[in-house]
Design a protein around this motif. Structure first.
Motif, mmCIF file in Angstrom:
data_model
loop_
_atom_site.group_PDB
_atom_site.id
_atom_site.type_symbol
_atom_site.label_atom_id
_atom_site.label_comp_id
_atom_site.label_asym_id
_atom_site.label_seq_id
_atom_site.Cartn_x
_atom_site.Cartn_y
_atom_site.Cartn_z
ATOM 1 N N LYS A 1 32.023 23.423 46.416
ATOM 2 C CA LYS A 1 30.810 24.201 46.636
ATOM 3 C C LYS A 1 30.196 23.873 47.994
ATOM 4 N N SER B 1 39.149 27.280 47.345
ATOM 5 C CA SER B 1 40.219 26.858 46.443
ATOM 6 C C SER B 1 41.550 27.448 46.874
ATOM 7 N N ASN B 2 41.539 28.728 47.280
ATOM 8 C CA ASN B 2 42.781 29.368 47.722
ATOM 9 C C ASN B 2 43.345 28.689 48.973
ATOM 10 N N TYR C 1 47.299 29.174 48.978
ATOM 11 C CA TYR C 1 47.657 30.503 48.502
ATOM 12 C C TYR C 1 47.707 31.464 49.687
ATOM 13 N N SER D 1 33.250 32.079 49.528
ATOM 14 C CA SER D 1 33.124 31.761 48.111
ATOM 15 C C SER D 1 33.896 30.492 47.766
ATOM 16 N N ILE D 2 33.525 29.894 46.634
ATOM 17 C CA ILE D 2 34.257 28.721 46.147
ATOM 18 C C ILE D 2 35.723 29.080 45.910
ATOM 19 N N LYS D 3 35.983 30.288 45.399
ATOM 20 C CA LYS D 3 37.351 30.732 45.141
ATOM 21 C C LYS D 3 38.169 30.762 46.434
ATOM 22 N N THR D 4 37.543 31.198 47.523
ATOM 23 C CA THR D 4 38.266 31.244 48.797
ATOM 24 C C THR D 4 38.644 29.841 49.260
ATOM 25 N N ARG E 1 44.302 21.283 35.581
ATOM 26 C CA ARG E 1 44.485 22.738 35.699
ATOM 27 C C ARG E 1 45.960 23.110 35.745
ATOM 28 N N ASN F 1 44.771 25.194 48.024
ATOM 29 C CA ASN F 1 46.039 25.301 47.287
ATOM 30 C C ASN F 1 47.091 26.088 48.050
#
Length: 334
Positions: free
Chosen positions: A6, A20-21, A26, A15-18, A56, A24
């Motif tokens: 965050k 994370s991507n 992605y 975003s947090i998702k970005t 996860r 990882n």
């Protein structure tokens, strides 16, 4: 306090998702966004939570390389190759020194503590075939070396019989007729037995007699053992004109004993080792040695282990023999 996803997302304006991507790796992130996020990660000192990631993904991203010793040059060079093979596959290698103790080998082969690692590449000295069969059913496992055979896990080994035969044949081909061997003894390992078999095959092919007085016993495969065995052979069989050693450390010890005895290498006694560690190029004289393809050993072992971890390998265990070659240097070539 630890920097969170965050925190990175807020600082990078994504975003947090970005985040994370990006973490990882992605593919569906633009180059500009990826670069911005990576810069913020570096500036803020963010470190992924490996425990959460493992929950996860069901993976730690770690494998173990279990070795009996690390100081021996062959194992050190092999470890370096395994790390190099694992890195581009996104895997970190934990190196575990077992000292050849069965209990330590069993712990490593079962995933270390609390299944810390996703799989293990092991070169065991003390584990039995039954140990391997049991542990291989509960944890991805690949064996290195020739000490165990007919086990129910994947196995990467050098064809020691063929390689030893080639080494001994080389000595015979350059005119040596009283060829000794160093590495035998009451406690001879599986590897030692295979290399002795190859040595004996080469003698038989050349019509030379099998002579136990040409066997130099060595409890361990270290330099002092080669030194002591060579000195004893020189005492009992001063007519020796060639010697094949079961590894390079034995050969390096033998070279020292020959030099102290005033025997010229290769004029008086030609010497061949096994493993082709880097030190072979700097001995006096440089040592002829059987050179296993250590890179192929490492890459094959890592690939087999990943397949077992992913559940994509065949049901039946695989036995793979990477190539080797004989590197001829001045200890036999003059």
């Amino acid at each position: 306090m630890a920097v969170s996803l965050k925190d990175v997302a807020q600082a990078a304006g994504v975003s947090i998702k970005t985040v994370s991507n990006v973490v990882n790796d992605y593919p569906f992130v633009s180059d500009a966004t990826r670069s911005r996020v990576q810069t913020v990660i570096s500036q803020m000192g963010y470190r992924p939570n490996l425990s959460a990631r493992r929950l996860r993904k069901g993976r730690s991203g770690l494998i173990a390389l279990s070795l009996p010793e690390i100081a021996a040059p062959y194992f050190a060079e092999l470890a370096d190759e395994v790390v190099a093979a694992a890195e581009p596959r996104g895997i970190t290698v934990l190196i575990d020194k077992t000292g050849g103790q069965r209990g330590h080998e069993q712990v490593a082969a079962s995933g270390i503590r609390d299944n810390l690692v996703d799989g293990t590449i092991a070169s065991p000295l003390a584990m039995t075939a039954a140990d391997v069969d049991t542990l291989g059913r509960i944890h991805p496992l690949v064996l290195l070396g020739e000490r165990l055979a007919l086990v129910t896990v994947d196995h990467v080994a050098i064809d020691s019989v063929s390689a030893a035969r080639a080494a001994t044949k080389h000595l015979i081909d350059i005119g040596r007729r009283v060829v000794a061997v160093i590495g035998t003894g009451e406690d001879i390992s599986k590897t030692g037995r295979l290399r002795l078999h190859g040595y004996e095959e080469a003698l038989a092919d050349a019509g030379l007699p099998q002579d136990p007085t040409l066997h130099g016993d060595a409890r361990w495969f270290h330099r002092p053992d080669g030194y002591a065995a060579m000195n004893e052979l020189l005492r009992t069989r001063p007519d020796i004109d060639g010697v094949f050693c079961f590894n390079d450390l034995l050969a390096i010890g033998a070279l020292r004993a020959l030099r102290e005895a005033g025997r010229q290498v290769p004029d008086d006694v030609a010497v061949v080792g096994f493993d082709d560690v880097e030190e072979c190029m700097y001995t006096a004289p440089p040592l002829t040695s059987v050179s296993p393809d250590k890179r192929a050993v490492a890459e094959t072992a890592v690939d087999l282990l990943i397949q077992r971890m992913d559940g994509t390998g065949p049901t039946q265990p695989r036995e793979v023999f990477p190539p080797y070659r004989l590197v001829v240097r001045e200890s036999t070539a003059g």
